[in-house]
Motif scaffolding. Structure first.
Motif, short mmCIF file in Angstrom:
data_model
loop_
_atom_site.label_atom_id
_atom_site.label_comp_id
_atom_site.label_asym_id
_atom_site.label_seq_id
_atom_site.Cartn_x
_atom_site.Cartn_y
_atom_site.Cartn_z
N GLN A 84 0.82 -1.21 0.00
CA GLN A 84 0.00 0.00 0.00
C GLN A 84 0.86 1.26 0.00
O GLN A 84 0.34 2.38 0.05
N ARG A 87 0.39 4.74 -1.69
CA ARG A 87 -0.44 5.81 -1.11
C ARG A 87 0.44 6.86 -0.43
O ARG A 87 0.12 8.05 -0.44
N ARG A 307 -10.71 -6.20 -11.60
CA ARG A 307 -10.44 -4.97 -10.85
C ARG A 307 -11.69 -4.10 -10.86
O ARG A 307 -12.46 -4.11 -11.82
N ARG A 308 -11.89 -3.36 -9.84
CA ARG A 308 -13.07 -2.50 -9.76
C ARG A 308 -13.02 -1.44 -10.86
O ARG A 308 -11.98 -0.93 -11.20
N HIS A 561 -12.87 -10.59 -3.24
CA HIS A 561 -11.60 -11.25 -2.91
C HIS A 561 -11.54 -12.67 -3.45
O HIS A 561 -10.46 -13.26 -3.53
N ARG A 566 -6.70 -9.07 -3.13
CA ARG A 566 -5.81 -7.94 -2.83
C ARG A 566 -6.25 -7.32 -1.50
O ARG A 566 -7.33 -7.62 -0.98
N TRP A 568 -7.35 -4.37 -0.83
CA TRP A 568 -8.61 -3.62 -0.89
C TRP A 568 -9.82 -4.55 -0.94
O TRP A 568 -10.88 -4.25 -0.37
N SER A 569 -9.67 -5.70 -1.64
CA SER A 569 -10.83 -6.57 -1.83
C SER A 569 -11.20 -7.32 -0.55
O SER A 569 -12.37 -7.64 -0.34
N GLU A 571 -11.34 -6.16 2.28
CA GLU A 571 -12.08 -5.26 3.16
C GLU A 571 -13.54 -5.08 2.73
O GLU A 571 -14.33 -4.49 3.44
N ARG A 572 -13.89 -5.59 1.55
CA ARG A 572 -15.22 -5.36 1.01
C ARG A 572 -16.20 -6.42 1.47
O ARG A 572 -15.88 -7.60 1.62
#
Length: 734
Positions: A84, A87, A307-308, A561, A566, A568-569, A571-572
């Protein structure tokens, strides 16, 4: 010297003379290359364009901890699926932009500079290295290079010195600087650093490296590892020959176009031939692999489809950059830019087969469809690098998505049934194999397409790389519709085999028509018999004879996920979407199963029966030997000969092939255009025998008439080498 720089340079000198500062500053201008300075300022100005979000800057300044880290970033995880840290670099760029941009309360603000310095020094001290080489040689050098350019004279000499080796990992000798997309991006990073340091030799070397990449891929001694742009205008990033046309090939194009725009009019500009070839690739490769040259075809995104926002519409920036660099094919570039700006409606009509990647696209003004296949010449799919695309096992097995709006599959993939990908025939296993089994070498050689640029057909001698399953699958493309057929479906598995017509977001009612009624299917999972047609989202799926079908129009659930593991995924939460799925169930252990259906986009459910009663489609054959369709309205017949054989056309003429091949015949009065191809890529010539006398009108074929047999023997010279698999057209007169 460009007019822009000359004007700016003179104004600067006038200002310095007027202010009495010439003596103090003369050395900073002396000996500098004007084009380099122009490019440097252009790049910095571009980086400074975004507006400063003062609330965001305030937040970054207030949340930087005493150890110079920001909360929410896992600085320990340097794995392929983590890292990460980008960022942190992005936050530094935000602070640098705020500090250097006049008009904000952070302009030249000492506190802002203090926070920036702390964040930068922290990075330089730790020099984070990812397990994923891309971050080390592309991601981090690019982001840090941008930070250096923006902060520029606000950096200390020590910071510049410590940053140099980090940015320097993105140089032309880096491991990742390989043909196939990465070299051109690394060259761009290298060039930007040359602008930062005002090193003209570095910039020139970077430009030369980028220009040298714009050419057709060459065999460098290993024919299994030919990377880059191919003669069909597809793109391979790796030696697996998996299509990367709108993934790595898009990055390749963006990097070059960005620099082509910036360099235009300077002494460093790219050669015309390089720019023109890049435009050809953009128009004839990328744009024909996208819906209306605007939305990416999901089947070509490989792991990127998981990917989103992967299917979001592309903006006009790329064609606009090319327009600033060249006038070559200007009208076509302007058309695409206008479509992407929403200023004009798409009006594309094309049919394209990419013989190096076994991909066939069909574009009409109001719909787009495609077929993705694999063969013994390439692999089934991209490896799921970095834990992306974890269920892509069957994406190359004849995926055939249909779109009218570009919205049909947006964000659907977490809830997709990945064993019911539209167009594919798949064994319905309890679960998919492990992700490390996704990429397999294709097994059959007779895979290809025939096209005259407007109409065409694809044929797939299909053998699954994952299951004991084989079939002969074909698609025949016309104006208002296309036909899909399968024959000889055989499976050695105890699990059922299905062919999926579509699996898309549910949009409105689903109507089912049969010989005795028409009804709206309620929400649920339906097993239907005697079905003549199914209608959903202004698209009709028509069966030439009553057919049992399976239909599911209900909510699907899934997790990102599970397809893209990943940070980010994970956490969804669970995703929920209403999905339309239509498929045919061939049962367990089919031996000679088959299917036939016609897809008609842009048709209201009230128009389906009228279309059926007046349909110009005539299915001539659907066997493991020959699959053929005639469109009586267009007078076009398309034939897939899987083995030597013959077929009788509706006018009584018999066409026979002495070898396997694909044939398309377009008749207009006494004029005939025949287009052929060799999916096996093994033939020098393709010979057809026709029970009527024909006369060749061009040099693309030879014709011999035998009055005793009443047959014309037509010989087509087929392309070889890099063009093997390409279609050949010839004109005749009856």
């Amino acid at each position: 010297m460009s007019n822009y720089f000359r004007h700016s340079f003179i104004l600067a000198i006038v200002f310095l003379i007027a202010s009495g500062s010439v003596a103090a500053t003369h050395s900073s201008f002396y000996g500098r290359n004007p084009d380099l300075e122009y490019l440097r300022e252009l790049v910095i100005a571009e980086l400074m364009e975004p507006q400063v979000d003062e609330a965001q800057v305030e937040h970054l300044m207030n949340t930087l901890s005493e150890d110079s880290t920001w909360p929410g970033i896992d600085y320990e995880d340097v794995s392929n699926t983590g890292f990460q840290h980008s960022r942190h670099l992005g936050n530094m760029l935000t602070l640098a932009r705020a500090y250097k941009k006049s008009g904000t309360r952070y302009y030249q603000n000492p506190e802002t500079k203090e926070v920036f310095d702390a964040a930068l020094d922290f990075w330089l001290e730790h020099d984070f290295i990812s397990d994923n080489w891309w971050h080390n040689q592309i991601g981090t050098p690019s982001r840090l290079g941008n930070v250096l350019l923006v902060m520029d004279d606000g950096l200390s000499e020590e910071q510049k010195t410590r940053a140099a080796p980090i940015v320097g990992r993105g140089d032309l000798d880096a491991w990742g600087a390989r043909p196939g997309g990465d070299l051109i991006q690394i060259a761009a990073i290298y060039g930007k650093y040359g602008l930062f340091t005002r090193d003209l030799e570095v910039v020139e070397e970077s430009v030369q490296a980028m220009a040298s990449e714009i050419g057709f891929a060459v065999d460098r001694g290993d024919p299994s590892d030919v990377r880059g742009l191919h003669t069909d205008f597809s793109f391979h990033h790796r030696g697996d020959r998996v299509s990367s046309t709108i993934t790595y090939g898009m990055g390749y194009t963006r990097s070059f176009a960005d620099w082509a725009e910036k360099l235009a009019g300077t002494s460093l500009s790219f050669p015309d031939e390089a720019i023109e070839l890049l435009v050809d690739y953009y128009l004839d490769g990328i744009s024909k692999s996208m819906v209306y040259a605007k939305y990416p075809d999901p089947t070509l995104l490989n792991r990127g489809m998981t990917r989103r926002r992967a299917l979001r519409a592309h903006g006009p920036e790329l064609p606009e950059q090319l327009l600033k660099a060249t006038s070559y094919r200007k009208d076509e570039l302007e058309e695409i830019a206008g479509i992407r700006r929403g200023e004009r409606k798409p009006d594309f009509t094309s049919n394209t087969f990419f013989w190096h990647t076994e991909y066939h696209s069909h574009q009409r003004p109001d719909y787009f469809t495609s077929v993705r296949m694999h063969s013994s010449r390439n692999h089934t799919m991209e490896v799921p690098y970095n834990s992306e695309g974890l269920k892509n096992h069957h994406l190359g097995d004849g995926a055939n998505l249909i779109t009218r709006t570009g919205e049909e599959y947006q964000e659907i993939f977490p809830v997709w049934d990945w064993q019911k990908i539209p167009g594919t025939t798949v064994v319905q296993k309890p679960s998919l194999p492990d992700p490390d089994q996704i990429q397999q070498k294709g097994k059959t050689g007779f895979v290809g397409g025939v096209t005259d640029g407007v109409y065409g057909a694809a044929a797939f001698d299909f053998e699954s790389a994952h299951d004991p399953l084989s079939a002969w699958k074909s698609w025949f493309f016309f104006d208002d519709e296309f036909v899909a057929m399968g024959s000889g479906i055989r499976s050695g598995s105890a699990h059922p085999v299905t062919t999926t017509l579509n699996q898309s977001l549910l949009s409105g009612e689903v109507t089912v028509g049969s010989s005795y009624n028409r009804r709206v299917a309620g929400e649920g999972d339906h097993s239907l018999s005697g079905v003549s047609w199914v209608h959903h989202d202004e698209t009709a799926y028509i069966f030439p004879s009553p057919t049992p079908v399976r239909l599911k129009n209900s909510e699907n659930r899934g997790y990102w996920h599970e397809i893209n593991d990943r940070a980010w995924s994970r956490e969804r939460a669970e995703d929920k979407m209403d999905v339309f799925t239509l498929w045919l169930d061939h049962g367990q252990n089919p031996r000679q199963a088959g299917y036939e259906y016609i897809v008609v986009p842009n048709l209201r459910h009230t128009q389906v029966e009228r279309y059926r009663s007046k349909s110009a489609i005539e299915i001539l054959s659907n066997t493991p030997q020959v699959q053929a369709v005639r469109h009586n309205g267009l007078n076009i017949t398309q034939i897939a000969f899987y083995e030597p054989g013959q077929i009788e056309l509706p006018d009584g003429v018999i066409v026979s092939a002495e070898t396997p091949g694909l044939v398309m015949v377009n008749v207009s009065g006494r004029s005939v255009e025949a287009t052929v191809s060799d999916p096996s890529r093994q033939l020098d010539t393709l010979r057809l025998n026709v029970t009527t006398r024909v006369q060749a009108l061009d040099e693309h074929s030879d014709v011999t008439w035998d009055p005793e047999t009443g047959r014309s023997s037509v010989h087509f010279k087929l392309p070889d080498g890099e063009y093997a698999g390409q279609s050949v057209s010839a004109k005749f007169q009856l």
